[in-house]
Design an enzyme around this catalytic site. Structure first.
Site, mmCIF file in Angstrom:
data_model
loop_
_atom_site.group_PDB
_atom_site.id
_atom_site.type_symbol
_atom_site.label_atom_id
_atom_site.label_comp_id
_atom_site.label_asym_id
_atom_site.label_seq_id
_atom_site.Cartn_x
_atom_site.Cartn_y
_atom_site.Cartn_z
ATOM 1 N N ASP A 91 0.866 -1.153 0.000
ATOM 2 C CA ASP A 91 0.000 0.000 0.000
ATOM 3 C C ASP A 91 0.917 1.220 0.000
ATOM 4 O O ASP A 91 2.099 1.105 0.296
ATOM 5 C CB ASP A 91 -0.844 -0.072 1.292
ATOM 6 C CG ASP A 91 -1.714 1.133 1.468
ATOM 7 O OD1 ASP A 91 -2.286 1.566 0.474
ATOM 8 O OD2 ASP A 91 -1.805 1.618 2.596
ATOM 9 N N ASP A 124 -1.516 -0.814 5.944
ATOM 10 C CA ASP A 124 -1.733 -0.310 7.297
ATOM 11 C C ASP A 124 -3.196 -0.032 7.595
ATOM 12 O O ASP A 124 -3.568 0.104 8.741
ATOM 13 C CB ASP A 124 -0.937 0.968 7.514
ATOM 14 C CG ASP A 124 -1.535 2.133 6.775
ATOM 15 O OD1 ASP A 124 -1.961 1.931 5.623
ATOM 16 O OD2 ASP A 124 -1.600 3.223 7.346
ATOM 17 N N ASP A 148 -6.680 -2.310 3.406
ATOM 18 C CA ASP A 148 -5.683 -3.312 3.018
ATOM 19 C C ASP A 148 -5.979 -4.681 3.606
ATOM 20 O O ASP A 148 -5.294 -5.644 3.309
ATOM 21 C CB ASP A 148 -4.286 -2.876 3.489
ATOM 22 C CG ASP A 148 -3.932 -1.509 2.979
ATOM 23 O OD1 ASP A 148 -4.179 -1.256 1.793
ATOM 24 O OD2 ASP A 148 -3.437 -0.691 3.767
#
Lengths: 1106, 350
Positions: free
Chosen positions: A382, A753, A757
């Protein structure tokens, strides 16, 4: 399916239908523990195999050894895992009991009573006080707050630490608190699910409580189990989901255990050994029966009956089956579990992976997959919060075509903007108002008088903070009334509706009424492509697009702010539709989006904000190192393309033009996308031979088409490309990409995080969560949680690699030692009339497998083939793990050959040295066993790369323990080997024989190893030699003396030399903080550039061939 | 060999309190363990080290081998196979019927010539070849408990198929005891009989702890199918040393068992007459019977294997060492040259 909850109806049948509020996370009860646990354990093939063997051993006709030699370890292993399960379950029971026994106020028969939480039923009214934990999922019907609001801490649910507001439904507004426990009504809600963001229900109150209208309920009207009530004196609510049917209860559940590539390989090898064993058994069984019929009948002393029972033909093969059953080591499972537990502990303990900012250590939630870390081939990361700090700072803005903050890099210090604010320029004021109001931030007045903002998104926080610094202070929010202080004046706005942000809409809006002039305004903010197309026809949006472009190239996150004045009747008309959409039960989200769309048009764009999200420390270095280790990086972000590319550039994700090339896949229609894909594939296949870094960029829209229609071609592309940037992707697309790579048989690691995700993290082979600012959601779902992205390097290169190496050794060694003893038994059968006699006695066999040979190898958990520093400097060495070079059929064949060779050595020497008058069975057996023990001590020694004191203790201590144990056994008169060991140890010939076995067994192994180590060294060997003889390894300069000087002329990034710019992006402005950061602290930047990742690209592509 | 690791700053992360030194040390060790940072010695297979090891191995093994071989050669051993010769001419064609026919006299005489001086004690063994005492059916067919406790111990199922006869238990039960070797030997040197001490031929531990002092043979060899030798029902098992020796089963199909000890020296060229009773049936399965008279050394009987193996291993080690030395001199290999790493090689060439 729906559920009807009758509020406060003690006679209602629903009380019977739905479960009570007893929480049970337990897997077992006292009664079913044994059968259920045994059933679970026996569902594994290995355990079934061992059970079968153990049962066969009960048949004394065929058992070569005492059944205890299998039953003992089997029961031990079962007891260990059963007691672990029992302990876990007991702890679950305790925590359940604590929650169940908690006393809460519940309305029963119209009277408030203090009851245990477990007695709450669906439909009961529950009262909670401030700081109480919510016992079950409730629909709010009353609070102490006159506006009907309450504040909730949801950390236990989603990991977000900010307070959330919850409101009572409109139908319950204004009900006197004394009447609340008399309320009657019905709530129509969906059956329990685990979506903690959705609750599409309706409430209808029965007379005498006001109108008979249906009132829509959303998640905003609920308070969910395990949250805490804050800043609110009391609330009261109706239990809708209880016990294990709450949102939290439904989302609990044990995730599927992940199987590492290594486990799969070990299973495969076990299967191979099993087949080998069957072949051996068949061959020896036939040979045994033939020998029996031709020879054994002549040996009168054996007294074979002429007519045997019907199963006679089976007896000898079954005996051999039992004799060979130890080929599959019973100890391997326990040893591996122990080792894996320690790997995980090492990660938890690692002082170098503690985030010093938060003091948060790394944690391995999943203790079983550490080896996979060493075999990662793809990392999908990410961007926000993972690569970047997710510490948003408002940097620049563009208001009505004027760029602020371009000179200083900080708009808050731009004198022109400050002047504009001071002079009250209407554009700027509008802009600031949107910044301050268009959000879901809750201001909290702290005791010192300072205002703290509780924001769900970091961007909103940054905007509100920036507005406050520009004298537009969002002071307080009481109910729907917002109070804004602008300079000296205080402004009030009433929030009418909030059109929430969703990842599909990519914008959020609020409808407010200006309390000064009673005007209704729509304030919107969102991604440029979600706002600019909906601006009023006449407005020029070019400057805004340019601003967005420019900011994005600096790696800044942009938001477009807009507003529109609404007519009173337009609003009311829309508001009805909105309400209707909000109360639908089916597809509510989609319906709402549709309705919102009807309001969000003809906007007047006000300007663009640019928020900086700084790169985390060490990100470029980490990516560089891991890419050199042959790991491919994909960046999956919800951010826009240019921002993503800039971040990618600044963190070494992709190289600037001369070395790297970006290929865009775009297009709005299927045809465009497919053409674009073909073009990219063509370019890609041409450039693979060139030392060039090719990456492709794809956005969410094109990705959707690709995944739907061109999955195969896209898969080809995915395999070809080492780097990819996917922007504007949704959480489910992230997960789909992981799925795609997994389907190509790549080991994937997903790191992220935020809540968006989670799906990708759960989908990937290894999920790593960064415990960051977006809450702990990702960290909770992940297998590993780390504090900072840069720890990933250590996690993979150090922990993953060591784990892989250690498990590779342990598992193969386990097979080696079992095969060794088994081969000796097989050889012995050739001189014992192929009758299936065991040379070794039961005690020795059991102790050999479970004890003598298991302890020394366990300390290989401390073995390090290369020091951590060396690995960090030569990350390419990870290739050996990725390609599975240390555990595959060919290395296994090596160990197989070694055990065969050692068995021959031990057997030949034992029977020849102890021939004739010394050929007493027990003695020969002990000589052979001693030979095995000595050999295995030296094998472990030879295969150990670093000896700590523990290794010495385990290896040599084990050897001593072998003698001590055998002396003890030899001292017991009733034991079969009474006095044997004393007798042997007193004989010089015993020691001479043992040394001969060691020398003959280890000599060739040593010579072979030395030869390969010196003349056919693997990269690991070379580095070992360098590390241990060359003193403090080579400096980095030595690695690539040649290219370095060449590279000097080439600019690090396309900053200083615009000629390097690519077609896709503009040069990075030199004052960008991102650019500065990427240089690292004092590290010459060209180092990172000069690393020839080119060479490793073809190299890592070859992994799959091996 | 060098020692590395462990130099990391461990102390600053441990709370500094006045801890006694030993606990401080163990805490320190624990910390290093957790950080996988325990000082470690990392041996490396350098040419010098490997060649030296191999040479050392050779230099130790060859002398030991020579000594062992010499010792083994020093043992004087007379082996005489008699099973074929003791069959009378008439039965040469059908040895099995000879041994089974109880009416045929089984006595037989061997002439042994001592070729070298033999120093007392001289051990007398009988050797059986192609005799599977380690056969699965055979080796299990005994009851250690019964041997020790006699009839008091009833569970003799392990003794199958020789656990009872005519409904009465057999002591000692099982195939091993049933097939007791029963050839006997009488030695005559010159005119006088050579005394053979047949006491203390079994292990003392077996006599005292494995075979009962008050357990007498019962119902032994009384069935229709008679195996090997009989036992004196008046002598307790603990004193039946032939049985005890026999019941220490051999691991190999060719084995020797102690028959007795000659406690006087035999001179070279002594001629010894052996009067033996050739009772034991090895003819049906083609086994061989041998009489062995042997002295003993600190290594036991005559067995060249260890000596030869030592010399072989030792010389191989030296040859290997020389080979490696040659290889090293001819083709010196720069150790730890990272230029050999493929990624660097490519880096340079590109």
């Amino acid at each position: 399916m729906k559920r009807f909850v009758y509020i406060n109806d003690d006679e209602s049948p629903t009380q019977e239908i739905y479960c009570d509020n007893r929480i049970s996370n337990r897997k077992y009860t006292l009664l079913n523990f044994l059968p259920k646990n045994l059933w679970e354990q026996f569902s594994r093939f290995m355990n079934q195999y061992f059970l079968l063997i153990a049962c066969l051993q009960l048949w004394s006709l065929i058992t070569p050894v005492n059944p205890a030699s299998t039953w003992g370890p089997l029961i031990f292993i079962f007891a260990v895992s059963a007691s672990k399960e029992a302990w876990d379950d007991y702890n679950r029971y305790l925590s359940d009991k604590k929650a169940n026994d908690k006393e809460v106020w519940v309305v029963r028969q119209g009277i408030k009573k203090h009851l245990q939480a477990q007695d709450i039923h669906v439909g009961n009214i529950v009262w909670l006080r401030e700081n109480d934990e919510v016992p079950c999922d409730l629909v709010l019907i009353g609070t102490s707050d006159p506006q009907g609001l309450c504040y909730l801490e949801t950390a236990a649910l989603d990991g977000e630490t900010d307070l959330k507001t919850r409101a009572i439904p409109s139908a319950c507004m204004g009900i006197d608190s004394d009447l609340l426990h008399k309320i009657k009504g019905v709530i129509e809600c969906p059956n329990p699910d685990k979506d903690i963001r959705r609750f599409d229900a309706n409430l209808r109150l029965f007379p005498p409580f006001i109108d008979n209208d249906v009132c829509p309920l959303t998640i905003k009207n609920t308070i969910l189990q395990s949250c805490y009530l804050r800043n609110t004196e009391w609330v009261c609510g109706v239990a809708v989901y209880t016990g294990n049917e709450t949102k939290l209860g439904m989302s609990r559940g044990i995730p599927e255990p992940k199987l590492t590539a290594m486990d799969a390989m070990i299973d495969k090898l076990t299967g191979a050994i099993f087949v080998f064993q069957i072949v051996v058994v068949i061959v020896l069984g036939i040979a045994g029966n033939v020998w029996k019929d031709t020879e054994a009948r002549k040996h009168w002393y054996v007294l074979y009956p002429n007519e045997g029972p019907w199963y006679e033909l089976l007896v000898i093969p079954l005996r051999f089956e039992l004799l060979c059953s130890i080929m599959i080591p019973i100890s391997i499972k326990v040893s591996l579990d122990l080792m894996k537990g320690l790997y995980a502990k090492f990660i938890d303990w690692d002082a170098e992976m503690i985030d010093h900012e938060t003091g948060c250590p790394s944690h391995a939630t999943n203790t079983a997959i550490s080896e996979d870390l060493g075999q990662v081939e793809y990392i999908l990361t990410d961007k926000t919060g993972t690569l970047t700090e997710n510490k948003m700072v408002f940097r620049r803005c563009c208001i009505n075509g004027i760029f602020y903050g371009n000179e200083s890099g900080n708009a808050l210090k731009d004198a022109r903007l400050l002047n504009a604010v001071a002079s009250g320029s209407p554009d700027v004021i509008q802009f600031l108002t949107v910044m301050a109001i268009c959000n879901t931030v809750i201001p909290v007045q702290s005791k010192t008088g300072a205002i703290l903002y509780k924001a769900q998104s970091q961007d909103e926080d940054a905007l509100v903070q920036a507005a406050a610094k520009l004298h537009m202070v969002f002071v307080s929010k009481s109910g729907n009334i917002l109070e804004i202080r602008y300079n000296a004046s205080v402004l009030h706005y009433e929030v009418l509706e909030i059109l929430e942000f969703t990842s599909e809409r990519k914008r959020m809006s609020v409808v407010v009424r200006d309390c000064q002039n009673r005007k209704i305004i729509l304030l919107s903010k969102g991604a440029d492509e979600a706002i600019l197309p909906y601006t009023a026809a006449g407005q020029q949006t070019r400057t805004f697009s340019e601003a967005v472009e420019q900011y994005a190239q600096m790696g800044l996150r942009t938001l477009c702010l807009a507003w529109r004045e609404l007519k009173e009747d337009e609003y009311h008309e829309w508001s009805l539709m909105f309400r209707e959409a909000s109360s639908t039960l089916v597809d509510r989200e989609w319906r709402i989006a549709e309705v919102c769309q009807r309001l969000e048009h003809d906007l007047e764009a006000l300007g663009i904000t640019a928020i900086e999200d700084r790169l985390q420390d060490g990100v470029p270095e980490t990516i560089e190192t891991l890419r050199k280790a042959g790991i491919n990086f994909w960046m999956l972000t919800g951010d826009k393309q240019n921002t993503a590319i800039q971040i990618a550039l600044s963190c070494n994700f992709i190289s600037p033009e001369p070395k790297g090339q970006l290929l865009l896949i775009d297009g709005k229609t299927e045809d465009e996308v497919s053409r674009s894909l073909e073009r990219v594939l063509l370019t890609m296949s041409i450039t693979t031979s060139e030392p060039k870094d090719v990456a492709f960029v794809v956005d969410g829209w094109a990705l959707e088409i690709l995944l739907k229609h061109y999955r195969k071609a896209f898969t080809d592309l995915a395999i070809l490309s080492r780097t990819a940037i996917c922007c504007r992707v949704t959480p489910s697309q992230k997960a789909q990409l992981v799925e795609l790579l997994k389907s190509c048989d790549y080991r994937t690691l997903a790191v992220g995080d935020g809540g968006n995700d989670v799906r990708m993290i759960q989908q990937a082979d290894i999920g790593v969560g960064i415990s960051g600012r977006e809450g702990l959601q990702a960290a909770r779902a992940a297998d590993y949680s780390i504090g900072k992205f840069r720890f990933l390097k250590r996690l993979i290169l150090v922990h993953g690699r060591y784990s892989y190496n250690r498990t590779a050794f342990l598992s193969q060694y386990s097979f080696y030692k079992s095969l060794l003893i088994c081969f000796i038994q097989i050889f012995f059968s050739f001189i014992s009339g192929v009758s299936g006699t065991s040379l070794f006695n039961s005690v020795s066999l059991m102790a050999y497998n479970v004890f003598y040979t298991s302890i020394p190898v366990l300390v290989s958990v401390l073995d390090k083939d290369l020091s951590e520093e060396t690995v960090m400097q030569h990350p390419q060495i990870l290739f050996y793990c990725q390609a599975g070079r240390l555990l595959n059929p060919s290395t296994f064949a090596g160990w197989f050959g070694r055990s065969l060779f050692h068995a021959i050595v031990v057997f030949i020497i034992s029977i020849n040295a102890y021939a004739y008058e010394k050929s007493e069975m027990e003695e020969v057996a002990m000589v052979a066993l001693s030979g095995c023990i000595w050999l295995q001590a030296f094998v472990v020694t030879l295969e150990t790369n670093s000896f700590t004191i523990l290794q010495h203790l385990a290896i040599w201590g084990n050897l001593i323990a072998f003698y001590v144990i055998n002396w003890i056994v030899s001292a017991i008169p009733s034991s079969g080997m009474y006095t044997i060991m004393f007798r042997l140890c007193g004989q010089p010939s015993y020691w001479i024989t043992v040394f001969l076995i060691v020398a003959a067994g280890m000599g060739p192994i040593l010579a072979l190893k030395y030869f390969r180590y010196t003349y056919r060294p693997s990269k690991i060997n070379t580095l070992q030699q360098a590390e241990r003889l060359g003193g403090p390894i080579l400096s980095l300069g030595n690695i690539e003396p040649q290219p370095r000087s060449l590279e000097k002329e080439v600019s690090p990034l396309s900053i200083t030399q615009p000629k390097n710019r690519s077609s896709v992006y503009e040069p990075l402005l030199s004052d960008s903080p991102n650019a500065r950061r990427s240089f690292g602290s004092g590290t010459p930047f060209d180092f990172f550039q000069s690393q020839s990742r080119l060479s490793s690209s073809s190299y890592s592509r070859n992994c799959k061939d091996n | 060999m060098d020692v590395d690791g462990g130099e990391s700053s461990s102390s600053d992360s441990i709370s500094v309190r006045s801890i006694p030194i030993h606990s401080r040390q163990s805490e320190d060790f624990l910390y290093k363990f957790k950080q996988q940072n325990i000082p470690a010695c990392k041996p490396v297979l350098t040419p010098a080290w490997v060649i030296a090891t191999l040479l050392l191995l050779g230099f130790f093994f060859i002398p030991i081998g020579l000594v062992t071989l010499r010792t083994s050669r020093g043992v004087v051993e007379i082996v005489d196979r008699y099973d074929a010769d003791c069959v009378p001419e008439a039965f040469k064609g059908n040895k099995v019927s000879y041994i089974k026919d109880t009416s045929v006299p089984k006595n037989c005489t061997l002439v042994l010539k001592v070729h070298k001086h033999m120093k007392a004690p001289i051990y007398v063994y009988y050797q059986l070849d192609n005799y599977y005492q380690n056969h699965r059916r055979y080796v299990k067919s005994r009851s250690d408990q019964q041997l020790l406790h006699g009839l008091k111990y009833n569970d003799t199922s392990s003794c199958k198929p020789e656990e009872s006869n005519n409904g009465l238990p057999i002591v000692p039960c099982g195939l091993i005891a049933w097939s007791l070797f029963n050839d006997t030997y009488k030695f005559i040197r010159g005119t006088a009989e050579l005394r053979i001490n047949r006491k203390n031929i079994a292990w003392k531990s077996d006599r005292n702890h494995k075979f009962g002092k008050h357990v007498y043979p019962f119902n032994f060899q009384s069935g229709t199918l008679i195996g090997g030798g009989k036992l004196d029902p008046n002598v307790p098992l603990g004193d039946q040393e032939d049985l005890i020796v026999w019941m220490r089963t051999a691991a190999l199909p060719s084995f020797r068992k102690l028959y007795g000890r000659i406690e006087e020296d035999l001179d070279a060229d002594d001629v010894i007459l052996v009067h033996l009773m050739n009772n034991y049936n090895t003819y049906s399965f083609g086994g061989k019977k041998k009489l062995v008279i042997s002295t003993s050394s600190w290594l036991g009987g005559k067995n060249d294997f260890l000596g030869v193996a030592y010399i072989f291993v030792g010389s191989s080690a030296i040859i290997l060492a020389l080979f490696f030395l040659l290889l090293h001199v001819k083709n010196p290999r720069p150790y730890g040259d990272t230029a050999y790493l493929s990624w660097n090689r490519k880096g340079i060439s590109s």
